[in-house]
Design a protein around this motif. Structure first.
Motif, PDB file in Angstrom:
ATOM      1  N   ASP A  23      38.220  80.804  55.027  1.00 37.17           N
ATOM      2  CA  ASP A  23      36.795  80.864  55.384  1.00 37.17           C
ATOM      3  C   ASP A  23      35.936  80.079  54.401  1.00 37.17           C
ATOM      4  O   ASP A  23      35.974  80.306  53.202  1.00 37.17           O
ATOM      5  N   GLY A  24      35.173  79.130  54.936  1.00 40.60           N
ATOM      6  CA  GLY A  24      34.309  78.303  54.102  1.00 40.60           C
ATOM      7  C   GLY A  24      34.970  77.028  53.623  1.00 40.60           C
ATOM      8  O   GLY A  24      34.284  76.141  53.100  1.00 40.60           O
ATOM      9  N   GLU A  28      34.033  77.468  59.385  1.00 37.11           N
ATOM     10  CA  GLU A  28      32.688  77.831  58.989  1.00 37.11           C
ATOM     11  C   GLU A  28      32.659  79.238  58.402  1.00 37.11           C
ATOM     12  O   GLU A  28      33.306  80.151  58.920  1.00 37.11           O
ATOM     13  N   GLN A  29      31.916  79.397  57.306  1.00 41.11           N
ATOM     14  CA  GLN A  29      31.758  80.705  56.687  1.00 41.11           C
ATOM     15  C   GLN A  29      30.797  81.532  57.539  1.00 41.11           C
ATOM     16  O   GLN A  29      29.613  81.237  57.632  1.00 41.11           O
ATOM     17  N   ASP A 146      36.150  77.537  48.274  1.00 36.57           N
ATOM     18  CA  ASP A 146      34.691  77.483  48.150  1.00 36.57           C
ATOM     19  C   ASP A 146      34.135  78.599  47.271  1.00 36.57           C
ATOM     20  O   ASP A 146      32.921  78.717  47.137  1.00 36.57           O
ATOM     21  N   ARG A 147      35.022  79.398  46.656  1.00 38.20           N
ATOM     22  CA  ARG A 147      34.572  80.502  45.811  1.00 38.20           C
ATOM     23  C   ARG A 147      35.221  80.401  44.436  1.00 38.20           C
ATOM     24  O   ARG A 147      36.321  79.876  44.287  1.00 38.20           O
ATOM     25  N   THR A 166      31.314  73.256  50.845  1.00 39.59           N
ATOM     26  CA  THR A 166      31.117  73.941  52.115  1.00 39.59           C
ATOM     27  C   THR A 166      31.143  75.449  51.858  1.00 39.59           C
ATOM     28  O   THR A 166      31.423  75.895  50.745  1.00 39.59           O
ATOM     29  N   GLY A 167      30.858  76.239  52.887  1.00 46.64           N
ATOM     30  CA  GLY A 167      30.891  77.691  52.715  1.00 46.64           C
ATOM     31  C   GLY A 167      29.969  78.161  51.606  1.00 46.64           C
ATOM     32  O   GLY A 167      28.802  77.781  51.534  1.00 46.64           O
ATOM     33  N   TYR A 168      30.502  78.970  50.702  1.00 44.20           N
ATOM     34  CA  TYR A 168      29.730  79.472  49.568  1.00 44.20           C
ATOM     35  C   TYR A 168      29.720  78.501  48.388  1.00 44.20           C
ATOM     36  O   TYR A 168      29.123  78.787  47.356  1.00 44.20           O
TER      37      TYR A 168
END
Length: 210
Positions: A23-24, A28-29, A146-147, A166-168
């Protein structure tokens, strides 16, 4: 922990891989993907993964899915989402070689998922299981997410960690990253850009498949 990957011949040399958050990074997150209609690939993801496939770098998705533990969706939906991911990637001529999921959370609604596990990122259990199953060299591998939890996971496993915006990612870079001991080896606009950077590193190593 659940996962599947290609079987590895015991005598084959260990290989580098590219580990991808889901995810992200791939899609798409959307918070919790609690319905199939909420799953959408990000732009150029299929093309990026196809490029890794072409150059012989195994692609392994490693994802925390605590929504399952929290009772937000059933295991059948998670399976359906991953089947849709595989289907959409195949439309772009791309494939993943392994998929490893952590369904746990210490406050899980269902007792079977309620534990402080070794596989929930930033812990390294998913990467280590994939390495055992698929004969991967974590020290020569890459973790893309993305984290900051993805970066800490990759770093703790000995892999080279990349952040995608992207994402976060963009928010984490601004507000989480400055105070972190672990920093990304590279910050990329998206997965396609991250893959280009990875392939350049592999070219410099002389390690790309012909």
């Amino acid at each position: 922990m659940s996962g599947h990957g290609q079987e590895q011949n015991e005598r084959a040399p260990l290989r580098p891989a590219v580990f991808l958050d889901r995810d992200g990074t791939i899609n798409e997150q959307m918070g919790y993907i609690n319905h199939l209609s909420r799953f959408h690939l990000l732009p150029k993801v299929g093309e990026a993964i196809r490029l890794l496939n072409r150059h012989g770098l195994p692609v392994v998705v490693v994802t925390n899915q605590s929504g399952l533990a929290r009772g937000y969706f059933p295991a059948a939906l998670l399976d359906a989402v991953h089947a849709e991911m595989v289907r959409l990637l195949a439309l772009d001529g791309a494939r993943i070689d392994g998929l490893y999921v952590c369904p746990h959370h210490p406050e899980a609604k269902e007792e079977r998922y309620r534990l402080a596990c070794s596989c929930r990122k930033p812990r390294t259990g998913l990467l280590e299981q994939a390495a055992r199953d698929m004969g991967l060299d974590l020290a020569r591998s890459y973790m893309v997410g993305d984290r900051w939890s993805d970066l800490r996971c990759g770093s703790a496993a000995g892999a080279t960690s990349l952040l995608v915006l992207t994402g976060y990612g963009r928010g984490d870079l601004c507000y989480i990253g400055p105070n972190q001991a672990v920093q990304p080896a590279h910050v990329a606009e998206d997965l396609a850009s991250a893959v280009q950077w990875i392939l350049e590193q592999e070219r410099q190593r002389g390690a790309l498949a012909q």
